[in-house]
Design an enzyme around this catalytic site. Structure first.
Site, short mmCIF file in Angstrom:
data_model
loop_
_atom_site.label_atom_id
_atom_site.label_comp_id
_atom_site.label_asym_id
_atom_site.label_seq_id
_atom_site.Cartn_x
_atom_site.Cartn_y
_atom_site.Cartn_z
N LYS A 70 12.06 4.45 -3.44
CA LYS A 70 13.01 3.74 -4.29
C LYS A 70 13.21 4.50 -5.60
O LYS A 70 14.31 4.74 -6.04
CB LYS A 70 12.50 2.32 -4.55
N GLU A 74 2.74 10.64 -4.65
CA GLU A 74 2.39 10.97 -3.27
C GLU A 74 3.61 11.47 -2.51
O GLU A 74 3.58 12.50 -1.83
CB GLU A 74 1.82 9.73 -2.55
N GLY A 91 10.01 -3.00 -3.59
CA GLY A 91 9.51 -2.07 -2.57
C GLY A 91 8.95 -2.78 -1.35
O GLY A 91 9.26 -2.45 -0.20
N ARG A 92 8.13 -3.82 -1.58
CA ARG A 92 7.47 -4.49 -0.44
C ARG A 92 8.41 -5.45 0.29
O ARG A 92 8.00 -6.09 1.25
CB ARG A 92 6.21 -5.21 -0.92
N GLU A 146 0.03 -7.52 -3.70
CA GLU A 146 0.83 -6.90 -4.77
C GLU A 146 1.75 -7.96 -5.40
O GLU A 146 2.10 -7.88 -6.56
CB GLU A 146 1.64 -5.71 -4.24
N HIS A 197 -15.43 -7.84 18.27
CA HIS A 197 -16.61 -7.01 18.48
C HIS A 197 -17.05 -6.32 17.20
O HIS A 197 -17.86 -5.39 17.22
CB HIS A 197 -16.34 -6.00 19.60
N LYS A 217 -2.10 5.11 -12.07
CA LYS A 217 -1.16 6.23 -11.94
C LYS A 217 -1.22 7.11 -13.19
O LYS A 217 -1.28 8.34 -13.10
CB LYS A 217 0.28 5.73 -11.78
O1 F6P Z 1 2.32 1.07 -5.49
C1 F6P Z 1 3.33 0.70 -6.34
C2 F6P Z 1 4.69 0.88 -5.77
O2 F6P Z 1 5.59 0.81 -6.80
C3 F6P Z 1 5.04 -0.15 -4.69
O3 F6P Z 1 5.42 -1.36 -5.19
C4 F6P Z 1 6.11 0.57 -3.95
O4 F6P Z 1 6.37 -0.02 -2.73
C5 F6P Z 1 5.50 1.95 -3.86
O5 F6P Z 1 4.85 2.13 -5.11
C6 F6P Z 1 6.44 3.08 -3.58
O6 F6P Z 1 7.42 3.20 -4.56
P1 F6P Z 1 8.68 4.12 -4.34
O7 F6P Z 1 9.46 3.56 -3.20
O8 F6P Z 1 9.45 4.07 -5.63
O9 F6P Z 1 8.22 5.52 -4.03
#
Ligand code: F6P
Length: 553
Positions: free
Chosen positions: A230, A236, A296-297, A382, A413, A522
């Site tokens: 987003k 990452e 995002g979620r 979250e 198990h 972060k």
């Molecule tokens: O972990 C925090 C967060 O902002 C989530 O809410 C989101 O889904 C994720 O990082 C990824 O964010 P982006 O889509 O901006 O890379």
């Protein structure tokens, strides 16, 4: 009245009444006695909703509790808050944003869903929902709705194009959190509907081992990379995207005729993002956007769903949306007493705040739902993992339940021991699917028998003079039953979970749509990464200082 200004839940008469009820009659409630006293308990404590039937009867609930919980919902203004969400109000108050993931799955006018489902008795929320989609006066209205439909159509057309293109054998989704969890969980869950034979890979972790393990399976000229973010700034994702781009440049066949026809990165990288500029600066020209009102979620319904659409195709993706829209309609129109997201959200409050249960175990009895617990961890924790209300004031009561789990029968198990005989009571949620699609004889009966046996064993227990063999029983569980795991039923199930989370957060007075708690880590990681490069350890706490010294040895 604004959500932030309403009476806090623990100051409502219903909260006090629930406390009194718990102390006076529920503390020692035994669900076995409740069944003995009420021959119709199963009927009274079960609830049908679109695609999902819920058996709530094995929970520590009686009629008074149910009524008081509904009073609590009313006194907390749940309906008004729900209606505000479906009216496009800025329910995400700390970021001044609406939360309109529901608009992404609202079928376009004339869809068969509207003819079949929307009959008499539509309440204000659903009217508001339709008004938003049809009227631009609110500023979140028709233009948004049109944009949603246009983006959906072009994303789905692109998905069909990729599905038909035999050159692409491998699709790699690079994203994390909401830009990974939803598509990863849904593509796995709907694998039976994936017909193209293309391999889907998901890379989320900044640990290069994950990307490296995928890259070694790929040929550059046969791979499509989807950079899903987003913000297009997530550490990452951007790190993995840069490494993928470098690998692609190094491994792309150099033969000029292939390079010309194939157009390199322009053809092999696509971005799903709200930050189109950043994606373009990265070198990606094909982008599908979405809006700041999609958290995002809550984003799998948006362009973030591209890997899903590539896997299952346009019609199935539209069915996923339609199933979710059916659950939206149920949430908006069913009376609170027969409203499944409301009943489940209130059950979460009941267990967290009155029984003091700290976690909830999700056990899907369908191996394709393996990622459901991980998906729900982000959705629930979250969203509601906050100890302050929407005004930022510290709450004097507990919130967010810890969500964890694994599919049955595997979990039986490993951790089921603690569920049956451990010192903590953990409500369990069994997700059971009646129909199988694998065609292997004799498995499904065993799977279903185990699901029912586990919830039965948790409830009934077993008396044994040998303490090791004694099962206390009276351990609560809910069973969510789906006839079949299809795009529509999965859409409905996910929407059910979204709204249930909203209901619990709404009772607690939380803004379920922000996530400030992820920011500090972060920022500190950025600082520490710099220190790795410069060797500057000044001003660090002694533990971090010591660990950095050890890592430098
Ligand atoms: O972990 C925090 C967060 O902002 C989530 O809410 C989101 O889904 C994720 O990082 C990824 O964010 P982006 O889509 O901006 O890379």
């Amino acid at each position: 009245m604004k959500f932030e200004d309403r009476t806090r839940c623990d100051r409502t008469p219903a909260w006090a009444a629930l406390h009194a009820h718990y102390q006076n009659s529920v503390k020692d409630f035994d669900v076995r006695d409740a069944f003995a006293q009420d021959a119709t308990r199963f009927e009274n404590f079960s609830q049908a909703a679109p695609h999902v039937f819920a058996d709530l009867s094995k929970n520590r609930l009686d009629a008074t509790t149910q009524n008081l919980l509904i009073d609590l919902a009313k006194q907390c203004g749940i309906e008004a808050h729900r209606d505000a969400m479906f009216a496009g109000s800025a329910v995400n108050n700390t970021e001044n944003r609406a939360a309109m993931h529901w608009l992404l799955r609202r079928p376009s006018a004339g869809h068969k869903f509207f003819e079949n489902q929307l009959v008499a008795g539509i309440n204000t929320a659903y009217v508001a929902m339709n008004n938003i989609a049809n009227n631009d006066a609110t500023g979140v209205g028709k233009s948004n709705s049109d944009e949603v439909q246009q983006t959906l159509s072009s994303m789905l057309a692109f998905a069909e194009h990729i599905r038909a293109d035999a050159q692409f054998t491998d699709i790699v989704n690079i994203g994390i959190g909401g830009s990974d969890n939803g598509p990863r969980m849904v593509t796995q869950a709907l694998d039976a509907f994936a017909t193209t034979g293309k391999r889907l890979h998901f890379v989320s972790n900044v640990d290069g081992a994950e990307l490296a393990a995928v890259l070694k399976q790929l040929k550059a000229e046969n791979t499509l990379f989807i950079v899903s973010s987003k913000s297009f700034t997530t550490l990452e994702t951007i790190t993995n995207a840069h490494s993928a781009k470098a690998w692609f440049a190094a491994n792309y066949p150099k033969k000029s005729e292939l390079s010309v026809a194939d157009k390199g990165i322009a053809r092999h990288f696509v971005a799903l993002t709200s930050n189109v500029k950043a994606a373009q600066a990265f070198g990606i020209s094909t982008t599908f956007g979405f809006w700041d009102w999609v958290g995002g979620r809550y984003s799998l319904w948006s362009a973030i769903g591209l890997p899903i659409a590539i896997a299952i195709g346009e019609q199935n993706f539209r069915d996923l949306l339609a199933g979710a829209a059916q659950m939206d309609a149920h949430f908006c129109t069913a009376p609170l007493t027969h409203n499944l997201p409301v009943r489940l959200g209130l059950l979460d409050v009941w267990y967290r705040n009155f029984h003091g249960f700290t976690s909830r175990c999700v056990a899907p009895y369908h191996s394709a739902l393996k990622r459901l617990p991980a998906y729900l961890q982000q959705l629930d924790m979250e969203s509601n993992g906050k100890r302050v209300d929407a005004k930022g004031e510290v709450l004097p009561f507990a919130t967010a339940t810890l969500v964890w789990g694994e599919p049955g029968t595997d979990g039986q198990h490993t951790f089921f021991q603690v569920l049956h005989q451990g010192s903590d009571t953990v409500p369990v949620e069994f997700v059971v699917v009646k129909r199988e699609r694998h065609g292997l004889a004799g498995h499904q009966e065993k799977l279903l028998a185990n699901a029912l046996a586990q919830s039965q064993a948790l409830m009934l227990g077993k008396t044994d003079p040998n303490g090791h063999k004694h099962f206390p029983g009276n351990r609560p569980s809910t069973t969510l039953l789906l006839d079949d795991l299809t795009p529509a039923s999965l859409g409905a199930l996910i929407a059910l979970y979204e709204h249930r989370t909203f209901v619990a957060g709404s009772v607690w007075g939380i803004n379920s749509f922000d996530q400030w708690g992820v920011e500090l880590g972060k920022a500190l990681a950025t600082d520490i990464e710099k220190r790795f490069q410069t060797g500057d350890l000044s001003g660090l706490d002694a533990s971090t200082h010591g660990l950095m010294r050890k890592l430098a040895e």
